[in-house]
Design an enzyme around this catalytic site. Structure first.
Site, short mmCIF file in Angstrom:
data_model
loop_
_atom_site.label_atom_id
_atom_site.label_comp_id
_atom_site.label_asym_id
_atom_site.label_seq_id
_atom_site.Cartn_x
_atom_site.Cartn_y
_atom_site.Cartn_z
N LYS A 1 60.07 15.33 38.84
CA LYS A 1 61.23 15.61 40.76
C LYS A 1 61.36 16.30 41.43
O LYS A 1 61.74 17.36 40.93
CB LYS A 1 61.82 14.58 40.38
CG LYS A 1 62.42 13.76 41.74
CD LYS A 1 63.98 13.12 41.33
CE LYS A 1 64.91 14.49 40.90
NZ LYS A 1 66.22 13.86 42.08
N LYS B 1 67.01 19.94 43.75
CA LYS B 1 67.97 21.14 44.52
C LYS B 1 68.17 21.96 43.86
O LYS B 1 68.19 22.18 44.45
CB LYS B 1 68.61 20.15 45.56
CG LYS B 1 69.83 19.65 45.65
CD LYS B 1 70.84 19.25 46.64
CE LYS B 1 71.00 17.64 46.58
NZ LYS B 1 71.52 17.16 45.60
N LYS C 1 70.25 16.52 32.53
CA LYS C 1 70.71 18.17 33.12
C LYS C 1 71.79 18.08 31.09
O LYS C 1 71.28 19.36 31.47
CB LYS C 1 72.02 17.67 34.46
CG LYS C 1 71.42 16.25 34.59
CD LYS C 1 72.02 17.31 37.09
CE LYS C 1 71.29 17.14 37.43
NZ LYS C 1 70.85 16.45 38.49
N1 AQP Z 1 62.50 14.29 45.12
C1 AQP Z 1 63.09 12.80 45.39
N2 AQP Z 1 62.78 12.23 46.14
C2 AQP Z 1 63.27 10.40 46.66
N3 AQP Z 1 64.51 10.61 47.02
C3 AQP Z 1 64.97 11.77 46.06
N4 AQP Z 1 67.03 12.18 45.95
C4 AQP Z 1 66.68 13.05 45.33
N5 AQP Z 1 65.68 13.54 44.77
C5 AQP Z 1 64.55 13.08 45.49
C6 AQP Z 1 67.53 11.44 46.10
O1 AQP Z 1 68.21 12.48 46.93
C7 AQP Z 1 69.49 11.21 47.56
C8 AQP Z 1 70.13 12.64 47.14
O2 AQP Z 1 70.85 13.18 45.63
P1 AQP Z 1 72.50 13.62 45.28
O3 AQP Z 1 72.66 14.55 45.95
O4 AQP Z 1 73.09 12.40 44.73
O5 AQP Z 1 71.35 14.14 43.67
P2 AQP Z 1 70.19 13.58 43.39
O6 AQP Z 1 69.68 12.03 42.69
O7 AQP Z 1 70.28 14.87 41.43
O8 AQP Z 1 69.12 14.91 43.97
P3 AQP Z 1 68.89 15.89 43.52
O9 AQP Z 1 68.18 16.83 45.27
O10 AQP Z 1 67.99 16.10 41.88
O11 AQP Z 1 69.78 17.17 42.51
P4 AQP Z 1 70.26 17.56 41.70
O12 AQP Z 1 69.40 18.51 41.87
O13 AQP Z 1 71.77 18.28 42.61
O14 AQP Z 1 70.29 16.28 40.40
C9 AQP Z 1 70.30 10.64 46.38
O15 AQP Z 1 69.92 8.57 46.72
C10 AQP Z 1 68.60 11.07 45.74
O16 AQP Z 1 68.01 9.78 44.60
#
Ligand code: AQP
Length: 328
Positions: free
Chosen positions: A195, A198, A112
């Site tokens: 990956k 969001k 990030k």
């Molecule tokens: N692509 C993915 N495949 C499987 N699991 C995923 N998770 C996120 N992306 C995938 C899991 O969703 C949960 C929520 O995650 P979070 O909101 O705490 O943040 P994150 O892991 O950083 O998820 P994002 O979607 O990538 O969010 P941003 O873009 O805001 O950083 C977690 O358990 C995560 O592992």
């Protein structure tokens, strides 16, 4: 005591199919396996710039998606992280037991912050794993279901617990992560080597996308040269990702999914993938809409905050006592 299962999702953007498959879809099955504590990690969402109105809307959406996935607010504890001040209080204590060196090695921080100017990187982004560890510790959590990308943060939480307990005695519970065997890392449809995330809109399927858009995105997903529908993440990352999505949503193994598509052309295979995604998301969206229309999330979050507060306070008090803070 029943095991405690805890997980949180950040309301940083619209939820993706990755969040759904990685975590959300499995949560209702956990209601009978232990005491479930699921929250909206809204304080974590502040670690990157976000418009206040967008944050509010994302938080409502996320609460509604949790409920639409099939969670019963009477059975689980569903709440906003910011409603329970013990999270921030424990964070203020725990930040003294994690160190700059280990925090700077966290992959998520490196990824990030690499996209940002150094002068714009907030302390909260750097210290994110401290708050996450506090979230987990605060409920004496046994199990933390997560996607693959969060394993490193749970390992760090375990290090913190051991460090703290070595110093003060057995005060904190050691948590374990739980990841899906298949689907723990759903990849971007436009670049299947990264990956699906969001906060990175390219190649996402959003849980709020209309069904026409879902189909269009899947039909135009990047695939690989060759013509065989085979699971081979290294040489066929695009096809492997679609096979994973198909297998998880059909509740079958990857091998079984492969067998179904022997002799299929990529186009026909993608159409079958789109069919299962639509069959899953369409009723899910209808439930979500009903929850939004009736504002069902409000009562659920109010009840949840009270239950969470009652669970968190004794643990916080235990920690305060251990480190020498007076309770007068
Ligand atoms: N692509 C993915 N495949 C499987 N699991 C995923 N998770 C996120 N992306 C995938 C899991 O969703 C949960 C929520 O995650 P979070 O909101 O705490 O943040 P994150 O892991 O950083 O998820 P994002 O979607 O990538 O969010 P941003 O873009 O805001 O950083 C977690 O358990 C995560 O592992």
């Amino acid at each position: 005591m029943a095991q405690r299962i805890l997980t949180g999702i950040k309301p940083t953007g619209q939820l993706t199919l990755g969040n759904y498959i990685g975590v959300l879809r499995d949560l209702p099955k956990m209601m009978d396996k232990g005491e479930c504590i699921f929250f909206i990690a809204d304080l974590h969402a502040l670690t990157l710039p976000i418009d206040p109105e967008v944050l509010r809307q994302n938080s409502i959406d996320l609460a509604s998606f949790y409920l639409a996935a099939g969670l019963d607010p009477e059975k689980v504890t569903l709440f906003l992280q910011s409603s329970v001040s013990a999270h921030a209080e424990l964070n203020a204590i725990m930040q003294n037991y994690l160190y700059m060196g280990e925090l700077s090695r966290m992959t998520q921080f490196k990824d990030k912050s690499a996209k940002m100017k150094e002068s714009a990187i907030g302390l909260g982004l750097f210290a994110y794993p401290v708050l996450m560890a506090s979230d987990i510790i605060l409920y004496d959590s046994d199990v933390v279901p997560v996607g693959e990308d969060q394993i490193q943060h749970i390992e760090l939480t375990r290090d913190l617990v051991n460090r703290f307990n070595n110093r003060y005695g057995p005060v904190l519970k050691e948590p374990h992560y739980q990841v899906r065997k298949v689907g723990a890392r759903i990849m971007s449809l436009s670049d299947p080597t990264t990956k699906m995330s969001k906060s990175d809109p390219k190649g996402d399927i959003y849980l709020k996308d209309d069904m026409k858009t879902v189909r269009k995105k899947i039909m135009s997903a990047v695939t690989d040269s060759g013509s065989e529908v085979k699971y081979d993440p290294e040489n066929k990352p695009g096809i492997s990702n679609l096979l994973t999505i198909y297998a998880v949503l059909s509740d079958i193994s990857i091998e079984e999914a492969e067998k179904r598509f022997v002799g299929y052309r990529y186009g026909d295979f993608k159409k079958a993938v789109a069919d299962v995604v639509v069959a899953e998301l369409e009723p899910f969206q209808q439930k979500y809409q009903q929850i939004i229309d009736n504002k069902e999330y409000e009562k659920a979050l109010q009840i949840g905050a009270k239950k969470a507060e009652a669970m968190a306070r004794p643990v916080l008090n235990r920690v305060k006592k251990a480190v020498g803070l007076l309770d007068i």
